[in-house]
Write a protein that holds these residues in place. Structure first.
Motif, PDB file in Angstrom:
ATOM      1  N   UNK A  67       0.834  -1.203   0.000  1.00  0.00           N
ATOM      2  CA  UNK A  67       0.000   0.000   0.000  1.00  0.00           C
ATOM      3  C   UNK A  67       0.871   1.256   0.000  1.00  0.00           C
ATOM      4  N   UNK A  68       1.963   1.216   0.759  1.00  0.00           N
ATOM      5  CA  UNK A  68       2.866   2.358   0.846  1.00  0.00           C
ATOM      6  C   UNK A  68       3.543   2.697  -0.471  1.00  0.00           C
ATOM      7  N   UNK A  69       3.614   1.729  -1.376  1.00  0.00           N
ATOM      8  CA  UNK A  69       4.190   1.982  -2.702  1.00  0.00           C
ATOM      9  C   UNK A  69       3.251   2.795  -3.583  1.00  0.00           C
ATOM     10  N   UNK A  70       1.979   2.867  -3.210  1.00  0.00           N
ATOM     11  CA  UNK A  70       0.998   3.579  -4.042  1.00  0.00           C
ATOM     12  C   UNK A  70       0.471   4.853  -3.393  1.00  0.00           C
ATOM     13  N   UNK A  71       0.426   4.902  -2.065  1.00  0.00           N
ATOM     14  CA  UNK A  71      -0.114   6.064  -1.359  1.00  0.00           C
ATOM     15  C   UNK A  71       1.038   6.938  -0.875  1.00  0.00           C
ATOM     16  N   UNK A  98      -8.451  12.580   2.798  1.00  0.00           N
ATOM     17  CA  UNK A  98      -7.897  13.154   1.574  1.00  0.00           C
ATOM     18  C   UNK A  98      -6.426  12.797   1.553  1.00  0.00           C
ATOM     19  N   UNK A  99      -5.835  12.917   0.370  1.00  0.00           N
ATOM     20  CA  UNK A  99      -4.421  12.577   0.289  1.00  0.00           C
ATOM     21  C   UNK A  99      -3.910  12.574  -1.128  1.00  0.00           C
ATOM     22  N   UNK A 105      -4.074  13.114  -6.688  1.00  0.00           N
ATOM     23  CA  UNK A 105      -4.678  13.431  -5.382  1.00  0.00           C
ATOM     24  C   UNK A 105      -6.130  12.971  -5.305  1.00  0.00           C
ATOM     25  N   UNK A 106      -6.626  12.856  -4.072  1.00  0.00           N
ATOM     26  CA  UNK A 106      -8.046  12.628  -3.843  1.00  0.00           C
ATOM     27  C   UNK A 106      -8.490  13.449  -2.650  1.00  0.00           C
ATOM     28  N   UNK A 140      -8.125   5.465  -5.602  1.00  0.00           N
ATOM     29  CA  UNK A 140      -7.993   6.788  -5.013  1.00  0.00           C
ATOM     30  C   UNK A 140      -8.083   7.917  -6.033  1.00  0.00           C
ATOM     31  N   UNK A 141      -7.422   7.772  -7.167  1.00  0.00           N
ATOM     32  CA  UNK A 141      -7.360   8.863  -8.147  1.00  0.00           C
ATOM     33  C   UNK A 141      -8.543   8.862  -9.113  1.00  0.00           C
ATOM     34  N   UNK A 142      -9.493   7.945  -8.948  1.00  0.00           N
ATOM     35  CA  UNK A 142     -10.691   7.939  -9.783  1.00  0.00           C
ATOM     36  C   UNK A 142     -10.429   7.611 -11.244  1.00  0.00           C
TER      37      UNK A 142
END
Length: 151
Positions: A67-71, A98-99, A105-106, A140-142
């Protein structure tokens, strides 16, 4: 983390979950230096959408690494949490975030159908998370819109 009398109260369980989420927002370490994985029991279970079910601290740590590789960053909106308590070891929380994801971003509500809303069901006993099941859209980025004609 301070030791709790057994059994724990709902407020104590909420405090464990809040401290865990604040450590998550802080890049994986609590304000007093506790690594994220130390919030979990050795045999804890953790479900995250599109990752699956992690069994035990080793697999949970692997999941956090993936997960940390993407967020890039995340911020939970603690003031708007909606807690559902049961008077047992199990509690749930609805929240928003948000993040920044590697794809962009989201922010909750932008767009309204997008990422940022989530729900977690937790089991907390002996001041440790025994079970965490997170329910949310991990896009997250839609970017995954082609498969949904209503978007």
């Amino acid at each position: 983390m301070p030791a709790a009398a057994s059994p724990m109260t709902d407020e104590q369980r909420k405090a464990v979950i809040t401290a865990y989420l604040k450590a998550f927002d802080n890049g994986g370490t609590s304000h007093d230096g506790i690594p994220l994985i130390e919030f979990f029991a050795p045999d804890a279970l953790f479900f995250f959408p599109k990752w699956g079910l992690a069994h035990g601290k080793s697999e949970i740590n692997e999941m956090f690494g993936d997960l940390g590789k993407t967020v890039v960053s995340v911020e939970h909106h603690f003031s708007s949490f909606n807690w559902i308590t049961t008077g047992t070891d199990v509690l749930a929380v609805e929240g928003t975030t948000h993040g920044e994801h590697r794809d962009g971003p989201w922010r909750v509500g932008v767009p309204e159908w997008g990422a940022g809303r989530w729900c977690g069901v937790f089991e907390v006993r002996d001041v440790l998370i025994q079970r965490a099941f997170i329910y949310m859209d991990p896009d997250y980025a839609g970017k995954d819109v082609a498969r949904y004609p209503w978007l």
